[in-house]
Design a protein around this motif. Structure first.
Motif, PDB file in Angstrom:
ATOM      1  N   ALA A 174     -47.541  51.568 -17.300  1.00 19.21           N
ATOM      2  CA  ALA A 174     -46.866  51.630 -16.002  1.00 19.21           C
ATOM      3  C   ALA A 174     -46.264  50.290 -15.583  1.00 19.21           C
ATOM      4  CB  ALA A 174     -47.839  52.119 -14.927  1.00 19.21           C
ATOM      5  N   CYS A 175     -46.795  49.169 -16.071  1.00 20.17           N
ATOM      6  CA  CYS A 175     -46.252  47.854 -15.711  1.00 20.17           C
ATOM      7  C   CYS A 175     -45.096  47.507 -16.638  1.00 20.17           C
ATOM      8  CB  CYS A 175     -47.337  46.766 -15.770  1.00 20.17           C
ATOM      9  SG  CYS A 175     -48.343  46.668 -14.280  1.00 20.17           S
ATOM     10  N   GLN A 176     -43.893  47.931 -16.264  1.00 18.08           N
ATOM     11  CA  GLN A 176     -42.686  47.682 -17.044  1.00 18.08           C
ATOM     12  C   GLN A 176     -42.003  46.423 -16.517  1.00 18.08           C
ATOM     13  OE1 GLN A 176     -41.396  49.427 -19.916  1.00 18.08           O
ATOM     14  NE2 GLN A 176     -43.576  49.958 -19.854  1.00 18.08           N
ATOM     15  N   THR A 177     -42.644  45.289 -16.723  1.00 15.48           N
ATOM     16  CA  THR A 177     -42.120  44.015 -16.250  1.00 15.48           C
ATOM     17  C   THR A 177     -40.859  43.642 -17.020  1.00 15.48           C
ATOM     18  OG1 THR A 177     -43.709  42.940 -17.725  1.00 15.48           O
ATOM     19  CG2 THR A 177     -44.302  43.121 -15.403  1.00 15.48           C
ATOM     20  N   ILE A 178     -40.008  42.818 -16.404  1.00 16.99           N
ATOM     21  CA  ILE A 178     -38.697  42.495 -16.955  1.00 16.99           C
ATOM     22  C   ILE A 178     -38.469  40.989 -16.890  1.00 16.99           C
ATOM     23  CG2 ILE A 178     -37.685  44.729 -16.385  1.00 16.99           C
ATOM     24  CD1 ILE A 178     -36.559  43.474 -13.823  1.00 16.99           C
ATOM     25  N   THR A 189     -38.171  49.681 -10.057  1.00 24.96           N
ATOM     26  CA  THR A 189     -39.425  49.710  -9.311  1.00 24.96           C
ATOM     27  C   THR A 189     -40.439  50.501 -10.111  1.00 24.96           C
ATOM     28  OG1 THR A 189     -38.932  51.760  -8.144  1.00 24.96           O
ATOM     29  CG2 THR A 189     -38.122  49.719  -7.158  1.00 24.96           C
ATOM     30  N   THR A 190     -41.648  50.542  -9.613  1.00 28.18           N
ATOM     31  CA  THR A 190     -42.682  51.320 -10.286  1.00 28.18           C
ATOM     32  C   THR A 190     -43.037  52.559  -9.468  1.00 28.18           C
ATOM     33  OG1 THR A 190     -44.314  49.892  -9.247  1.00 28.18           O
ATOM     34  CG2 THR A 190     -43.660  49.354 -11.499  1.00 28.18           C
ATOM     35  N   ASP A 191     -42.169  53.004  -8.574  1.00 30.25           N
ATOM     36  CA  ASP A 191     -42.426  54.196  -7.778  1.00 30.25           C
ATOM     37  C   ASP A 191     -42.737  55.377  -8.691  1.00 30.25           C
ATOM     38  OD1 ASP A 191     -39.873  53.472  -5.287  1.00 30.25           O
ATOM     39  OD2 ASP A 191     -41.903  52.696  -5.582  1.00 30.25           O
ATOM     40  N   GLY A 192     -43.809  56.063  -8.405  1.00 32.17           N
ATOM     41  CA  GLY A 192     -44.170  57.225  -9.186  1.00 32.17           C
ATOM     42  C   GLY A 192     -44.914  56.893 -10.457  1.00 32.17           C
ATOM     43  N   ALA A 193     -45.077  55.599 -10.744  1.00 31.97           N
ATOM     44  CA  ALA A 193     -45.727  55.224 -12.000  1.00 31.97           C
ATOM     45  C   ALA A 193     -47.009  54.450 -11.774  1.00 31.97           C
ATOM     46  CB  ALA A 193     -44.774  54.397 -12.855  1.00 31.97           C
ATOM     47  N   THR A 194     -47.478  54.406 -10.548  1.00 33.35           N
ATOM     48  CA  THR A 194     -48.673  53.642 -10.238  1.00 33.35           C
ATOM     49  C   THR A 194     -49.906  54.279 -10.864  1.00 33.35           C
ATOM     50  OG1 THR A 194     -47.781  52.845  -8.179  1.00 33.35           O
ATOM     51  CG2 THR A 194     -50.163  52.856  -8.376  1.00 33.35           C
ATOM     52  N   ASN A 239     -55.251  42.238 -38.927  1.00 36.08           N
ATOM     53  CA  ASN A 239     -54.424  43.440 -38.846  1.00 36.08           C
ATOM     54  C   ASN A 239     -53.438  43.330 -37.689  1.00 36.08           C
ATOM     55  OD1 ASN A 239     -55.872  44.877 -40.971  1.00 36.08           O
ATOM     56  ND2 ASN A 239     -57.548  45.040 -39.484  1.00 36.08           N
ATOM     57  N   VAL A 240     -52.199  43.720 -37.926  1.00 37.76           N
ATOM     58  CA  VAL A 240     -51.128  43.569 -36.942  1.00 37.76           C
ATOM     59  C   VAL A 240     -50.755  44.924 -36.348  1.00 37.76           C
ATOM     60  CG1 VAL A 240     -48.726  42.870 -36.586  1.00 37.76           C
ATOM     61  CG2 VAL A 240     -50.215  41.527 -38.095  1.00 37.76           C
ATOM     62  N   THR A 241     -50.632  44.960 -35.009  1.00 39.04           N
ATOM     63  CA  THR A 241     -50.195  46.159 -34.304  1.00 39.04           C
ATOM     64  C   THR A 241     -49.009  45.814 -33.426  1.00 39.04           C
ATOM     65  OG1 THR A 241     -52.455  47.027 -34.248  1.00 39.04           O
ATOM     66  CG2 THR A 241     -50.876  47.997 -32.703  1.00 39.04           C
ATOM     67  N   VAL A 242     -47.974  46.632 -33.472  1.00 46.42           N
ATOM     68  CA  VAL A 242     -46.792  46.464 -32.626  1.00 46.42           C
ATOM     69  C   VAL A 242     -46.770  47.593 -31.603  1.00 46.42           C
ATOM     70  CG1 VAL A 242     -44.267  46.461 -32.569  1.00 46.42           C
ATOM     71  CG2 VAL A 242     -45.483  45.308 -34.439  1.00 46.42           C
ATOM     72  N   ARG A 243     -46.620  47.240 -30.332  1.00 42.06           N
ATOM     73  CA  ARG A 243     -46.593  48.246 -29.269  1.00 42.06           C
ATOM     74  C   ARG A 243     -45.288  48.086 -28.483  1.00 42.06           C
ATOM     75  NH1 ARG A 243     -52.081  50.116 -28.620  1.00 42.06           N
ATOM     76  NH2 ARG A 243     -53.571  48.646 -29.535  1.00 42.06           N
ATOM     77  N   GLU A 244     -44.267  48.765 -28.909  1.00 41.05           N
ATOM     78  CA  GLU A 244     -42.975  48.665 -28.237  1.00 41.05           C
ATOM     79  C   GLU A 244     -43.083  49.127 -26.780  1.00 41.05           C
ATOM     80  OE1 GLU A 244     -38.323  50.174 -28.740  1.00 41.05           O
ATOM     81  OE2 GLU A 244     -39.858  50.789 -30.192  1.00 41.05           O
ATOM     82  N   GLY A 245     -42.498  48.337 -25.869  1.00 38.01           N
ATOM     83  CA  GLY A 245     -42.484  48.694 -24.454  1.00 38.01           C
ATOM     84  C   GLY A 245     -43.736  48.312 -23.689  1.00 38.01           C
ATOM     85  N   ILE A 246     -44.707  47.712 -24.370  1.00 36.86           N
ATOM     86  CA  ILE A 246     -45.946  47.291 -23.700  1.00 36.86           C
ATOM     87  C   ILE A 246     -45.850  45.808 -23.357  1.00 36.86           C
ATOM     88  CG2 ILE A 246     -48.438  46.957 -24.001  1.00 36.86           C
ATOM     89  CD1 ILE A 246     -47.592  49.856 -23.465  1.00 36.86           C
ATOM     90  N   ASN A 247     -46.414  45.454 -22.198  1.00 35.34           N
ATOM     91  CA  ASN A 247     -46.298  44.095 -21.659  1.00 35.34           C
ATOM     92  C   ASN A 247     -47.664  43.434 -21.525  1.00 35.34           C
ATOM     93  OD1 ASN A 247     -43.319  44.093 -21.154  1.00 35.34           O
ATOM     94  ND2 ASN A 247     -43.906  45.877 -19.947  1.00 35.34           N
ATOM     95  N   TYR A 248     -47.631  42.097 -21.391  1.00 31.71           N
ATOM     96  CA  TYR A 248     -48.855  41.307 -21.515  1.00 31.71           C
ATOM     97  C   TYR A 248     -48.908  40.163 -20.495  1.00 31.71           C
ATOM     98  CZ  TYR A 248     -48.886  43.579 -26.132  1.00 31.71           C
ATOM     99  OH  TYR A 248     -48.864  44.501 -27.159  1.00 31.71           O
ATOM    100  N   ALA A 249     -50.101  39.624 -20.348  1.00 29.47           N
ATOM    101  CA  ALA A 249     -50.331  38.462 -19.490  1.00 29.47           C
ATOM    102  C   ALA A 249     -51.390  37.575 -20.135  1.00 29.47           C
ATOM    103  CB  ALA A 249     -50.789  38.899 -18.100  1.00 29.47           C
TER     104      ALA A 249
END
Length: 286
Positions: A201-205, A28-33, A248-258
């Protein structure tokens, strides 16, 4: 892309690693909103109108000018298409489909099974979307289940907007903000334009693929959840990289997209019919 669940399980077996839903209950995202002070309470966003697919999430959507007697539409990802990932450059229109969707009410309870009559549009080129046409109209769904479709916003989303990603598959929500926009998001053989980047905060899976991204203030859909960089790799499947206008390329580990959805609106006209030649329609053509 956020793998459909079948793919995620397969990857876990052959590689000993995979996305969270293959091995654990969703977080869940409790505490991470994270939200702006002007936004309404997060609980204002609920599950009504979202759907569960066999391996992904989605939502019943309408356009600002849709009529109640129009055939309803479901939005998910291109990589959630039941016949497999569309190839780079491939655009699918008016393909027969009888796929079923579990319709959820505001509490996240499945209240009905909806069925597609066809794939109206699907691609993983420039964006990552599949739009199904259903066998029922908006009015029929509303009359039978008391549930309205979610409306697509017809303007570009704004950085800093407080959003909620609503997963019909997991019956979970993820709350954060739009961190910014990515000129090009590259993942494996696919490239997407002007993608939405979430704050952390949006740690989608896995299984959240196709979830509507809802503006908390308006209740409208501004994007469709589709991917995230899982382990820091560069531009590989499940590890998208950001490419700016200069290459230029950037990698952001743990970041999510739409992927944004406003550009879908001009491509559908009277009776919710797809017309890729309409003024303002920039979706890729077959």
């Amino acid at each position: 892309m956020r793998k459909p669940l079948v793919a995620a399980l397969f990857a876990l077996v052959i590689a000993g690693a995979g996305v969270a839903p293959a091995v654990a209950a969703p977080v869940t995202t409790d505490g991470a909103t994270t939200k702006s002070t002007a936004a309404p309470a997060i609980q204002a966003v609920n599950f009504a109108g979202t759907v569960s697919l066999s391996n992904c999430s989605g939502s019943v959507i309408r356009f600002p000018n849709s009529e109640d007697d129009d055939p309803a539409l479901v939005l998910s990802n291109g990589h959630c298409l039941e016949t497999g990932f569309p190839a780079p450059g491939e655009v699918i229109v008016d393909q027969a489909s009888s796929r079923s969707f579990g319709l959820l009410n505001s509490a996240g309870t499945r209240v009905a099974t909806l069925r597609a009559s066809k794939v109206a549009y699907s691609t993983m080129t420039d964006t990552d979307i599949t739009i199904y046409q259903l066998t029922r109209t908006y009015a029929q769904i509303k009359s039978s289940y008391g549930i309205n479709a979610l409306t697509l916003q017809d303007t570009h989303p704004v950085a800093g907007t407080a959003i909620t990603v609503v997963s019909g598959y997991w019956k979970r929500t993820y709350a954060c903000n739009i961190d910014g926009f990515v000129y090009r998001l590259k993942e494996g053989d696919w490239t997407w334009k002007d993608s939405v980047r979430y704050t952390s905060a949006c740690q989608t899976i896995g299984g959240t693929s196709g979830s509507p991204v809802i503006d908390n203030a308006t209740g409208k859909v501004v994007a469709v959840n589709n991917t995230g960089n899982e382990n820091g790799e560069r531009c590989t499947e499940n590890n998208p990289c950001e490419v700016d206008a200069n290459g230029n390329v950037t990698v952001r580990e743990g970041i999510n997209y739409a992927e944004e959805t406003y550009q879908i609106v001009p491509c559908f006209g009277l009776d919710n019919k797809l017309d890729l030649s309409r003024t303002g329609c920039t979706l890729p053509k077959p």
